[in-house]
Design an enzyme around this catalytic site. Structure first.
Site, short mmCIF file in Angstrom:
data_model
loop_
_atom_site.label_atom_id
_atom_site.label_comp_id
_atom_site.label_asym_id
_atom_site.label_seq_id
_atom_site.Cartn_x
_atom_site.Cartn_y
_atom_site.Cartn_z
N ILE A 18 0.83 -1.21 0.00
CA ILE A 18 0.00 0.00 0.00
C ILE A 18 0.86 1.25 0.00
CG2 ILE A 18 -0.40 0.31 2.52
CD1 ILE A 18 -3.04 0.53 -0.30
N ARG A 38 14.92 0.29 3.93
CA ARG A 38 16.10 -0.45 4.39
C ARG A 38 17.15 -0.52 3.27
NH1 ARG A 38 13.18 -5.77 5.93
NH2 ARG A 38 12.12 -5.05 4.06
N PRO A 39 18.41 -0.61 3.66
CA PRO A 39 19.48 -0.64 2.64
C PRO A 39 19.31 -1.80 1.67
CG PRO A 39 20.39 -0.39 4.87
CD PRO A 39 18.94 -0.69 5.04
N PRO A 88 4.60 -3.02 7.61
CA PRO A 88 3.73 -4.20 7.65
C PRO A 88 3.39 -4.59 9.08
CG PRO A 88 5.99 -4.84 7.20
CD PRO A 88 5.98 -3.35 7.26
N ASP A 115 -2.18 1.99 10.36
CA ASP A 115 -3.49 1.36 10.67
C ASP A 115 -4.00 0.74 9.37
OD1 ASP A 115 -3.47 2.15 13.33
OD2 ASP A 115 -4.58 3.98 12.98
N LYS A 136 -1.89 -2.60 17.26
CA LYS A 136 -2.13 -1.32 16.57
C LYS A 136 -2.72 -0.30 17.55
CE LYS A 136 -2.46 -2.83 11.78
NZ LYS A 136 -3.04 -2.55 10.48
N CYS A 157 -11.25 -2.37 3.37
CA CYS A 157 -10.55 -3.44 2.62
C CYS A 157 -9.77 -2.88 1.44
CB CYS A 157 -11.57 -4.42 2.04
SG CYS A 157 -12.51 -5.30 3.26
N1 LIG Z 1 -7.08 -3.06 4.76
C1 LIG Z 1 -6.56 -4.09 4.16
O1 LIG Z 1 -7.21 -4.78 3.36
C2 LIG Z 1 -5.12 -4.43 4.42
C3 LIG Z 1 -4.52 -5.48 3.73
C4 LIG Z 1 -3.15 -5.71 3.95
C5 LIG Z 1 -2.44 -4.91 4.86
N2 LIG Z 1 -3.08 -3.91 5.53
C6 LIG Z 1 -2.32 -3.03 6.47
O2 LIG Z 1 -1.56 -2.11 5.68
C7 LIG Z 1 -0.35 -1.78 6.34
C8 LIG Z 1 0.84 -1.98 5.39
O3 LIG Z 1 0.89 -3.35 5.02
P1 LIG Z 1 1.55 -3.83 3.63
O4 LIG Z 1 1.02 -5.22 3.38
O5 LIG Z 1 1.35 -2.77 2.59
O6 LIG Z 1 3.09 -3.89 4.02
P2 LIG Z 1 4.26 -4.66 3.20
O7 LIG Z 1 4.08 -4.46 1.76
O8 LIG Z 1 4.35 -6.08 3.70
O9 LIG Z 1 5.58 -3.92 3.74
C9 LIG Z 1 5.78 -2.50 3.61
C10 LIG Z 1 7.25 -2.16 3.64
O10 LIG Z 1 7.75 -2.25 4.97
C11 LIG Z 1 9.16 -2.43 4.92
N3 LIG Z 1 9.54 -3.58 5.79
C12 LIG Z 1 9.24 -4.89 5.62
N4 LIG Z 1 9.81 -5.64 6.59
C13 LIG Z 1 10.49 -4.77 7.38
C14 LIG Z 1 11.30 -4.92 8.54
N5 LIG Z 1 11.55 -6.14 9.06
N6 LIG Z 1 11.83 -3.82 9.11
C15 LIG Z 1 11.60 -2.60 8.58
N7 LIG Z 1 10.86 -2.39 7.47
C16 LIG Z 1 10.31 -3.46 6.88
C17 LIG Z 1 9.53 -2.76 3.48
O11 LIG Z 1 10.10 -1.58 2.93
P3 LIG Z 1 11.71 -1.45 2.67
O12 LIG Z 1 12.17 -2.80 2.20
O13 LIG Z 1 11.76 -0.39 1.62
O14 LIG Z 1 12.32 -1.02 3.97
C18 LIG Z 1 8.17 -3.06 2.84
O15 LIG Z 1 8.15 -2.74 1.48
C19 LIG Z 1 -0.31 -2.62 7.62
O16 LIG Z 1 -0.77 -1.84 8.70
C20 LIG Z 1 -1.30 -3.74 7.33
O17 LIG Z 1 -1.87 -4.27 8.51
C21 LIG Z 1 -4.39 -3.65 5.33
#
Ligand SMILES: NC(=O)c1ccc[n+]([C@@H]2O[C@H](COP(=O)([O-])OP(=O)(O)OC[C@H]3O[C@@H](n4cnc5c(N)ncnc54)[C@H](OP(=O)(O)O)[C@@H]3O)[C@@H](O)[C@H]2O)c1
Length: 321
Positions: A18, A38-39, A88, A115, A136, A157
């Site tokens: 997202i 991250r690097p 995430p 969130d 959260k 969603c």
């Molecule tokens: N409403 C919905 O339907 C829905 C669905 C899915 C998720 N969500 C929510 O949306 C939010 C974002 O989720 P997402 O699925 O978009 O996230 P994601 O794509 O899994 O991760 C986002 C970014 O976080 C960084 N990251 C990953 N692991 C890390 C670590 N160990 N330490 C530091 N940075 C790290 C990475 O960026 P870098 O590699 O560039 O550092 C990654 O590209 C969350 O709050 C999740 O609960 C909502």
């Protein structure tokens, strides 16, 4: 907050599912945009390298670092007005490090924590999802306690993600679809690009200061049964509905291992109980609805989203909620 509303926005998790839509929206809306990522290593995926390259071509300022690098974080936060976290779920508690850095920097006009799901202070789901949301909520309370100006976002969603999950549009020979519960509870499905735009708008809006915003545009409120019927109309196909009863879903939430127990509890909350729509949004409450704030923004309706799936379907992804 910056001249002519063009505040400087820093995004954590900007390369994510997202987060990348928020980065693109921030640039589109003319904000100086920073991404803390991250690097890169020899194991960094080609798709992430491509995305970072795209960001640079768009004018994003990329800063590489870890959340543990406090001085670097404080220095960077000192250069911006707004911080958005799209980290995430496993990194939710790590946001305490961002909160600490924001406290030291002392200049941030708005922080949006990661969130972007249901309105976590207004739901009471099955225990596995409840425990997930507790983390959260802990971040929300830490922000309030620190007196950091905030906007809490309930994005509901992610539409492409859930259309893929519920309708399996890539499976062209599918003749049946699972329906959670009766299929009649209303949910809200918002296109990811629109979530990016709404998020940048609310992050820079005096009306959303220290308030919760839910993204609940009227044309995106839909039940599972309505979604299936609409997909049948669009595709000319027909699907048998296989209902999974409420009791069976509750049982699965008690017996499945983690994280499947959390996933089934999320489906129960969203699609069986209808938790996304279980509260009213009044004008004088502390919660506001996004499409009322920005009536001129032409968001993508469910019908239009399914049209996108007919022409060029977004690929399914495994998101960690
Ligand atoms: N409403 C919905 O339907 C829905 C669905 C899915 C998720 N969500 C929510 O949306 C939010 C974002 O989720 P997402 O699925 O978009 O996230 P994601 O794509 O899994 O991760 C986002 C970014 O976080 C960084 N990251 C990953 N692991 C890390 C670590 N160990 N330490 C530091 N940075 C790290 C990475 O960026 P870098 O590699 O560039 O550092 C990654 O590209 C969350 O709050 C999740 O609960 C909502």
């Amino acid at each position: 907050m910056g001249g002519a509303g063009k505040c400087r926005i820093l995004i954590f998790g900007g390369t994510g599912y997202i987060g990348k839509h928020m980065v693109k929206a921030s640039i589109l809306l003319g904000h100086p945009t920073y991404v803390y990522s991250r690097p890169c290593t020899p194991h960094t995926s080609p798709s992430k390298l491509d995305l970072l390259h795209d960001f640079q071509s768009m004018g994003v300022t990329l800063v590489h670092g870890e959340l543990e690098e406090k001085e670097k974080l404080v220095g960077l936060i000192g250069q911006v007005d707004v911080v958005i976290s799209a980290l995430p779920f496993p990194q939710v508690i790590d946001q305490l490090k961002i909160i600490d850095a924001i406290k030291v920097a002392g200049n941030i006009k708005r922080f949006l924590p990661s969130d972007f799901g249901c309105e976590e202070d207004r739901v009471n789901p099955l225990p596995p999802f409840q425990q997930f949301l507790e983390k959260k909520r802990k971040i929300r309370r830490a922000i309030e306690e620190a007196g950091i100006p905030y906007t809490f976002v309930s994005a509901n969603c992610f539409a492409s993600y859930f259309v893929n999950y519920l309708l399996h549009p890539h499976q062209t020979h599918l003749d049946s679809i699972h329906v959670y519960g009766s299929g009649q509870a209303n949910a809200v499905l918002n296109y990811e690009e629109d979530i990016g735009i709404y998020t940048i708008k609310v992050a820079n809006d005096p009306r959303t200061h220290n308030r919760i915003v839910t993204y609940r545009p009227p044309k995106n409120i839909v039940s599972q049964l309505e979604l299936i019927s609409l997909w049948e109309k669009k595709t000319g196909r027909s699907f048998k509905r296989i209902h999974i009863p409420d009791e069976e879903i509750i049982k699965l939430s008690e017996t499945l291992p983690n994280p499947q127990n959390v996933q089934i509890s999320i489906l129960h909350s969203l699609f069986v109980k209808g938790d996304l729509m279980n509260f009213e949004v009044g004008d004088d409450d502390d919660i506001i609805e996004a499409s009322k704030l920005y009536p001129d923004f032409k968001y993508t309706s469910i019908g239009q989203l399914l049209d996108i799936f007919l022409v060029d379907p977004p690929k399914p992804v495994v998101a960690a909620f």
